[in-house]
Structure formats: structure tokens, C-alpha cells
Design an enzyme around this catalytic site. Structure first.
Site, PDB file in Angstrom:
ATOM      1  N   ASP A  12      -0.719 -24.914  27.604  1.00 25.72           N
ATOM      2  CA  ASP A  12      -0.807 -24.533  28.957  1.00 25.72           C
ATOM      3  C   ASP A  12       0.850 -24.107  29.370  1.00 25.72           C
ATOM      4  O   ASP A  12       1.613 -25.263  29.198  1.00 25.72           O
ATOM      5  CB  ASP A  12      -1.720 -24.836  29.536  1.00 25.72           C
ATOM      6  CG  ASP A  12      -1.934 -23.718  30.948  1.00 25.72           C
ATOM      7  OD1 ASP A  12      -1.358 -23.091  31.324  1.00 25.72           O
ATOM      8  OD2 ASP A  12      -1.679 -24.880  32.593  1.00 25.72           O
ATOM      9  N   SER A  13       0.934 -23.830  30.560  1.00 30.47           N
ATOM     10  CA  SER A  13       2.364 -24.517  31.108  1.00 30.47           C
ATOM     11  C   SER A  13       2.335 -25.529  32.277  1.00 30.47           C
ATOM     12  O   SER A  13       3.119 -26.499  32.386  1.00 30.47           O
ATOM     13  CB  SER A  13       2.828 -23.092  31.983  1.00 30.47           C
ATOM     14  OG  SER A  13       2.083 -23.338  33.169  1.00 30.47           O
ATOM     15  N   CYS A  75      -3.840 -20.174  28.549  1.00 27.93           N
ATOM     16  CA  CYS A  75      -3.419 -19.547  30.091  1.00 27.93           C
ATOM     17  C   CYS A  75      -3.000 -17.937  30.065  1.00 27.93           C
ATOM     18  O   CYS A  75      -2.747 -17.749  28.574  1.00 27.93           O
ATOM     19  CB  CYS A  75      -2.587 -20.552  29.378  1.00 27.93           C
ATOM     20  SG  CYS A  75      -0.447 -19.535  30.451  1.00 27.93           S
ATOM     21  N   GLU A 153      -0.896 -28.712  40.298  1.00 25.95           N
ATOM     22  CA  GLU A 153       0.407 -29.448  39.285  1.00 25.95           C
ATOM     23  C   GLU A 153       0.699 -30.760  40.284  1.00 25.95           C
ATOM     24  O   GLU A 153       0.750 -32.043  39.355  1.00 25.95           O
ATOM     25  CB  GLU A 153       1.679 -28.508  39.131  1.00 25.95           C
ATOM     26  CG  GLU A 153       1.747 -27.247  37.869  1.00 25.95           C
ATOM     27  CD  GLU A 153       1.141 -28.182  36.534  1.00 25.95           C
ATOM     28  OE1 GLU A 153       1.773 -28.748  36.405  1.00 25.95           O
ATOM     29  OE2 GLU A 153       0.622 -27.319  35.830  1.00 25.95           O
ATOM     30  N   CYS A 185      -6.410 -17.767  36.520  1.00 27.62           N
ATOM     31  CA  CYS A 185      -5.518 -18.083  35.820  1.00 27.62           C
ATOM     32  C   CYS A 185      -6.101 -19.900  35.558  1.00 27.62           C
ATOM     33  O   CYS A 185      -6.864 -20.426  35.986  1.00 27.62           O
ATOM     34  CB  CYS A 185      -4.616 -18.843  37.063  1.00 27.62           C
ATOM     35  SG  CYS A 185      -3.191 -19.694  36.940  1.00 27.62           S
ATOM     36  N   HIS A 187      -5.402 -22.659  35.718  1.00 30.74           N
ATOM     37  CA  HIS A 187      -5.481 -23.628  36.649  1.00 30.74           C
ATOM     38  C   HIS A 187      -6.207 -23.270  38.088  1.00 30.74           C
ATOM     39  O   HIS A 187      -6.220 -24.653  38.922  1.00 30.74           O
ATOM     40  CB  HIS A 187      -3.953 -23.469  37.719  1.00 30.74           C
ATOM     41  CG  HIS A 187      -2.982 -24.555  36.985  1.00 30.74           C
ATOM     42  ND1 HIS A 187      -2.373 -23.823  35.755  1.00 30.74           N
ATOM     43  CD2 HIS A 187      -2.026 -25.482  37.088  1.00 30.74           C
ATOM     44  CE1 HIS A 187      -1.440 -24.533  35.091  1.00 30.74           C
ATOM     45  NE2 HIS A 187      -0.687 -25.055  36.180  1.00 30.74           N
TER      46      HIS A 187
HETATM   47  N1  DGL Z   1      -2.428 -21.450  33.953  1.00 27.87           N
HETATM   48  C1  DGL Z   1      -1.719 -20.302  33.743  1.00 27.87           C
HETATM   49  C2  DGL Z   1      -2.195 -18.836  33.592  1.00 27.87           C
HETATM   50  O1  DGL Z   1      -3.867 -19.294  32.695  1.00 27.87           O
HETATM   51  C3  DGL Z   1      -0.184 -20.328  34.059  1.00 27.87           C
HETATM   52  C4  DGL Z   1       0.343 -20.512  35.508  1.00 27.87           C
HETATM   53  C5  DGL Z   1       1.282 -21.103  35.155  1.00 27.87           C
HETATM   54  O2  DGL Z   1       1.889 -21.887  35.281  1.00 27.87           O
HETATM   55  O3  DGL Z   1       2.283 -19.812  36.551  1.00 27.87           O
HETATM   56  O4  DGL Z   1      -2.087 -18.045  33.671  1.00 27.87           O
END
Ligand code: DGL
Length: 274
Positions: A12-13, A75, A153, A185, A187
Site C-alpha cells: 500500500d502507499s 490499495c 499515517e 480507501c 486507511h
Molecule cells: N490506502 C490507499 C487506498 O486504498 C491509498 C491512500 C493514499 O495513499 O492516498 O486508496
């Protein structure tokens, strides 16, 4: 004698994919897992599709070099930007994810669903196609959430800034009658306690981590039935799998977050790739 295990690579990011990794660990307790947080380049959601694709390719190269038998793009943003290219480039079992529009459209009683996601996901052709396929069953209201990934984050899951941002994103969806909110997302599942508090009993939340883990398990079982296919083996639940974490950012930062987001303190290796 057991064949040497090949790990499953997940990325993931940043820390968002841990919300998927926990479901993968529960569904596949015997598998060895590698997790890459591309924290040096987070957030992905506001970056170009070409940049995200180049990051996804570099991370996939790294995971393939670690002998990964499968790759999970944990992600939504990276799946939208890069999964087609990853599938072209690597002869590997690859599982991606997309906002749960279909289950939400099936579950809504009010006929309105809200989708919280990054701009990158909401502006992608894959998302447009998803809404076109299932949008006839429910009205789909979208909400980009700038700043939210940065809060997660930073490990701020419930402070005043996170609360104000989240309230500003959820309230318009509730006002428009959405009773089912898609966490588009990876996160955002970490914000569920706050989301529940803000929405009360006016909406339910749908995340995709468990479905991704089930799909991965299904695909591994299929692959293990035909040994030539991807060369994937399937580790039984009797074995205890390992997990190794990598970050392209500061490993100490991820180490500090893991007890809360993963449930235990684990060392993190620094990753330089791409
Ligand atoms: N967690 C990621 C997603 O599901 C990316 C969030 C990001 O880095 O902007 O889209």
C-alpha cells in the site's frame, strides 16, 4: 518434507494496507507475508496515475525478487492506477481491490450509498465503470477525503483535526440520505470507531479487507490444485506463518505505529526501490 515456503507480498502507499493484512493473516494463518508500506511516497491519492503505476511496478519487482507467489495490491488507488499493467507485466497471482459499491448497493434501504475514497480512486476509469455497473440499483454519492490519509499515517485516529475532517466528509453523505457508506480507501477502516460515533445509527460502513482475503485464499487453493499455474503452493493452517515489514520511509515511524495498527511490536526493514 515441506517445500520451502514462498511468501505473499502485500503493499500500500503506507499503513492503510494493514487493514487488509489483518484479514489475510486471519484467513491464511500458515502463510508467510511480506508487507511493503511505500510511506516515502504517501499519499498516492493526489498523485498522477503514471507515478502510482511506476511505484507499483517497482514494489512488485522487489516482491517478485523475494520469491513472492502472490501479490495483493492492498490499495484502492494503486489498483485503479496500476493493476492492469501489473497483470500484463508479471505472471503471478495478483489480487487488487475496489470500493465495495456492489455490496453497498445491495444492502442499502434508503437507496443512497456514499463512497469515501481518494480523488485518484474516484476519478479513475475503473471507478466510473463500477458505478455504471451497479449505479442503477442505488444512487451513488461520492466524497473525496483530502488530508485523511495523512492523519492515519501520522497515527492520529481520533484527535480534533481528524474528527473535524471526517465530520466534514461524512455529514454531507448523511444529509443526502446515504445509509450505507463504503470505505473505499484502506486507511479508513482504522477510523471506524470515530466514524461510528459521527454517524450513530444513521449508517453502516462497508470495508473490503475480508473479501480480499477470501478471494486470495480461494485463488491460492485453485492455484495449488494445478501446480504448474503460477507455481503457487498453499500453506495449511497448521503451520504458523511469518510476517516481515518494509517501509520506503522512516522504518522507526512504522515501528512506532505497528503496536496499534497491527497489534504487536515488530521490527521494520528499510526498503529502497525504484
Ligand atoms: N490506502 C490507499 C487506498 O486504498 C491509498 C491512500 C493514499 O495513499 O492516498 O486508496
Amino acid at each position: 518434507m515441506l517445500a520451502p515456503s514462498r511468501p505473499i507480498g502485500v503493499f500500500d502507499s503506507g499503513v492503510g494496507g494493514l487493514s487488509v493484512l489483518r484479514h489475510i493473516r486471519a484467513a491464511l494463518p500458515g502463510e508467510d507475508l511480506l508487507y511493503v508500506a511505500d510511506s516515502a511516497h504517501a499519499p498516492y491519492g493526489v498523485k498522477s496515475a503514471a507515478f502510482i503505476e511506476s511505484r507499483a511496478l517497482a514494489i512488485a519487482e522487489f516482491l517478485v525478487a523475494q520469491n513472492a507467489k502472490a501479490l495483493v495490491v492492498a490499495c484502492n488507488t494503486a489498483t485503479a492506477a496500476a493493476i492492469a499493467t501489473l497483470r500484463q507485466r508479471f505472471d503471478l497471482l495478483i489480487v487488487g481491490m475496489e470500493p465495495a459499491v456492489k455490496p453497498a448497493a445491495e444492502a442499502t434501504r434508503s437507496g443512497v450509498i456514499g463512497v469515501l475514497a481518494t480523488s485518484g480512486t474516484l476519478e479513475s476509469a475503473r471507478f466510473a465503470e463500477l458505478v455504471q455497473r451497479f449505479g442503477s440499483q442505488a444512487r451513488v454519492v461520492v466524497q473525496p477525503c483530502p488530508g485523511l490519509v495523512e492523519q492515519v499515517e501520522a497515527g492520529d485516529l481520533s484527535g480534533p483535526v481528524t474528527r473535524a475532517l471526517l465530520s466534514g466528509y461524512v455529514t454531507p453523505l448523511l444529509v443526502q440520505g446515504a445509509d450505507t457508506l463504503v470505505l473505499g480507501c484502506t486507511h479508513y477502516p482504522f477510523l471506524q470507531p470515530l466514524l461510528r460515533e459521527l454517524a450513530g445509527d444513521r449508517a453502516v460502513f462497508i470495508e473490503t479487507g475480508a473479501a480480499v482475503a477470501r478471494q486470495l485464499a480461494r485463488r491460492l487453493v485453485e492455484a495449488s490444485a494445478s501446480p504448474c499455474f503460477y507455481g503457487a503452493d498453499f500453506r495449511s493452517a497448521q503451520q504458523v506463518g511469518t510476517v516481515v515489514f518494509f517501509s520506503s520511509g522512516d522504518p522507526c515511524h512504522l515501528e512506532a505505529l505497528l503496536p496499534r495498527l497491527w497489534g504487536s511490536a515488530v521490527p521494520v526493514e528499510h526498503l529502497t526501490c525504484g
